[in-house]
Enzyme design. Structure first.
Site, short mmCIF file in Angstrom:
data_model
loop_
_atom_site.label_atom_id
_atom_site.label_comp_id
_atom_site.label_asym_id
_atom_site.label_seq_id
_atom_site.Cartn_x
_atom_site.Cartn_y
_atom_site.Cartn_z
CB SER A 37 -0.95 -0.04 1.20
OG SER A 37 -1.88 1.01 1.16
CG ASP A 49 7.17 4.90 -11.38
OD1 ASP A 49 7.81 3.86 -11.64
OD2 ASP A 49 5.93 4.93 -11.28
CE LYS A 97 -4.78 -2.53 0.94
NZ LYS A 97 -4.99 -1.10 0.58
#
Length: 570
Positions: A293, A304, A318
């Site tokens: 999460s 990223d 998740k």
């Protein structure tokens, strides 16, 4: 109670309705919902009136609700007024109580772990203490939930405990003052070799990012020039807190997360709002299968944006967002309302709960069906399966015997006895269990008539039945019996075969008794392969920068290139 159940289901279905393409479809949906509510209420009423035994209607309804929600996903949950505190603790990390984990052991509720510096610890409670009474109420036959409810209360109020400490003949009576328990999300932090800062972050509760900021600032003041953020075992929490943590290392105004769900008005994009602490410091983030999460938002966003090197094992996967919704009579439902997407545009949800197998199980998205996205620098990353580290640290499979030794409290009980004879131990990073102590542990295991199951034994039995059914057993019986003999549980053999794993489990339990969670981390980090790799990457600027750049097709590994250069110019 009938009225409560009716109102609950009216509220539940009302919040899940939304505009349909046509008025006819909308009317049909409303009719189906009302029809379902009427049927459910009629079933409850008929059962209450005519079922042969008396019913506990509230338990029946609550069980029905939970079974219904379990068919959706593991994160959509219903909280009654009585257990609403569990939801509050999950989001805030705060509750009124004594600050201790309790558990069930030998048909009694015991203190499993008192948290450092909190009321249970300050009152002298120790792991293994058996809870006999709370404020005069007998707890000998109580459940863990019963005891937990009794221990919690308004901060500042007194609590009288009667406990039985193993090894002592008489019970002890202890008075504890409840406090507002606030769990510190920073388990441990330090400046290590080569001016490398390290912090372990345990959960994204309300305000936890402020503690992370304080810790990073303190590490920098102490000379940290690079940083390891350890998110292993961090199950996540509040999304905004994750965005704040990422913001410490990237510029203001970047989109970190976007969420999309059924209710389009609830779709949101989360941007960094503040000036960062440091946009240059090299960073490594450690993750494992327990990182989920909000942890994945931090690790995935920094990956990223090519702001950190990720090391460890693939994260949990998740990528779902839950929204709490108030219900009548003090209840609450935590609903999965959307999926989230990190800067490259990828989602990281690993399981598709909307497409279950015939047996009700949910399959992981296969790598072949995932999609390729690119980081800021153009590196390829994939969706649909958690965060894949830049450097994967292989994990050795340990035997199941260790699991059973933990699950049946064999290790816990032996350490309780051991701790009574050893008032002090070496520093966490130096402590090692002696061979003589391990031999004593082995004798303790045998004296407890310890038995354990093995999946291989059950699988062999299933294989044997299939072979007999298909007529192949006689032709391969000798080979089967030889394999069966090798895979039979053998306590003496397995206690030696998996000695290193079991010893580590025992050392962890012992260190926790004396130095709490902080000490456990200090102990485990001494031989941690993921931290070792992090040090290697952060110490070598070339390797760090190389990792964050896209790789041409068929590019050999960095280690191979480095060795060729060294050999060429040596």
């Amino acid at each position: 109670m009938k009225k409560i159940s009716i109102l609950f289901f009216v509220a539940f279905f009302a919040i899940n309705t939304h505009a349909q393409p046509t008025q006819t479809d909308k009317n049909q949906r409303y009719f189906d919902i009302n029809k379902s509510i009427d049927v459910f209420n009629s079933v409850i009423r008929e059962l209450d009136m005519f079922y042969v035994d008396s019913l506990k209607v509230d338990s029946l309804v609550n069980g029905t609700i939970r079974n219904m929600l379990a068919r959706m996903d593991p994160y959509t949950e219903y909280y009654t007024e009585e257990n609403i505190g569990d939801l509050q603790f999950m989001t805030t990390g705060e509750y009124g109580g004594i600050g201790s984990i309790i558990s069930y052991n030998n048909n009694q509720v015991i203190i499993n772990e008192p948290y450092k510096g909190l009321p249970a610890d300050k009152a002298g409670l120790k792991a293994g203490d058996i809870i006999l009474e709370i404020d005069g109420a007998d707890m000998r036959n109580a459940t863990v939930q019963d005891v937990s409810d009794k221990l919690k209360g308004v901060p500042g109020t007194n609590l009288k405990l009667k406990i039985q400490r193993p090894g002592e003949s008489k019970p002890r009576e202890i008075t504890i003052v409840r406090e507002k328990i606030e769990m510190d999300p920073i388990t441990y932090s330090a400046v290590m070799d080569d001016n490398m800062g390290y912090l372990h972050f345990s959960g994204f509760t309300s305000g936890s990012s402020s503690r992370v900021k304080e810790t990073i600032t303190d590490l920098k003041k102490k000379g940290a020039e690079s940083l390891v953020i350890d998110l292993r075992g961090n199950g996540g929490g509040i999304l905004d807190e994750a965005v704040n943590v990422v913001n410490f290392f990237v510029r203001k105004g970047l989109e970190i997360v976007s969420t999309r769900g059924k209710v389009k008005q609830w779709d949101r994009s989360y941007f960094t709002q503040n000036q960062p602490i440091d946009t240059i410091m090299p960073i490594v983030v450690l993750i494992d299968t327990g990182s989920a999460s909000a942890s994945e938002i931090v690790a995935g966003s920094l990956q990223d944006l090519d702001r950190a090197v990720i090391i460890g094992n693939r994260s949990f996967g998740k990528g779902l967002v839950q929204t709490p919704r108030d219900l009548p009579y003090g209840g609450n439902i935590k609903i999965t309302t959307s999926k989230y997407y990190i800067p490259s545009g990828r989602g990281i949800q690993a399981l598709d709960y909307s497409h279950r197998n015939p047996d009700g199980s949910v399959a992981r998205v296969p790598d072949s069906l995932t999609n390729v996205f690119t980081t800021k620098n153009g590196r390829e990353v994939r969706d649909g399966g958690g965060i894949t580290p830049d450097y994967i640290i292989s994990q050795e499979n340990s035997g199941t015997i260790g699991y059973y030794l933990l699950a049946e409290n064999i290790i816990f009980n032996w350490v309780t006895n051991w701790a009574q004879k050893n008032p002090t131990i070496a520093a966490p990073q130096d402590f090692r269990l002696s061979d003589s102590d391990y031999e004593q542990f082995k004798q303790f295991v045998k004296s407890n008539d310890f038995e354990y199951d093995q999946m291989s034994v059950r699988t062999l039995e299933s294989l044997k039945n299939i072979m007999e059914f298909e007529g192949y057993f006689n032709t391969a019986s000798d080979e089967f019996k030889a394999l069966e003999a090798k895979l039979q549980p053998n306590l003496d053999r397995d206690l030696e075969l998996f000695k290193n794993d079991i010893r580590q489990m025992i050392e962890t339990e012992i260190v926790q008794r004396y130095y709490y969670k902080e000490g456990v981390l200090m102990h485990q980090l001494q031989d941690d392969p993921a931290l070792k790799k992090a040090k290697e990457v952060l110490k070598d600027n070339g390797l760090y920068n190389y990792t964050l750049q896209p790789k041409p097709a068929n590019m050999p590994p960095a280690k191979e290139i480095k060795e060729k250069i060294e050999n060429q110019y040596s």
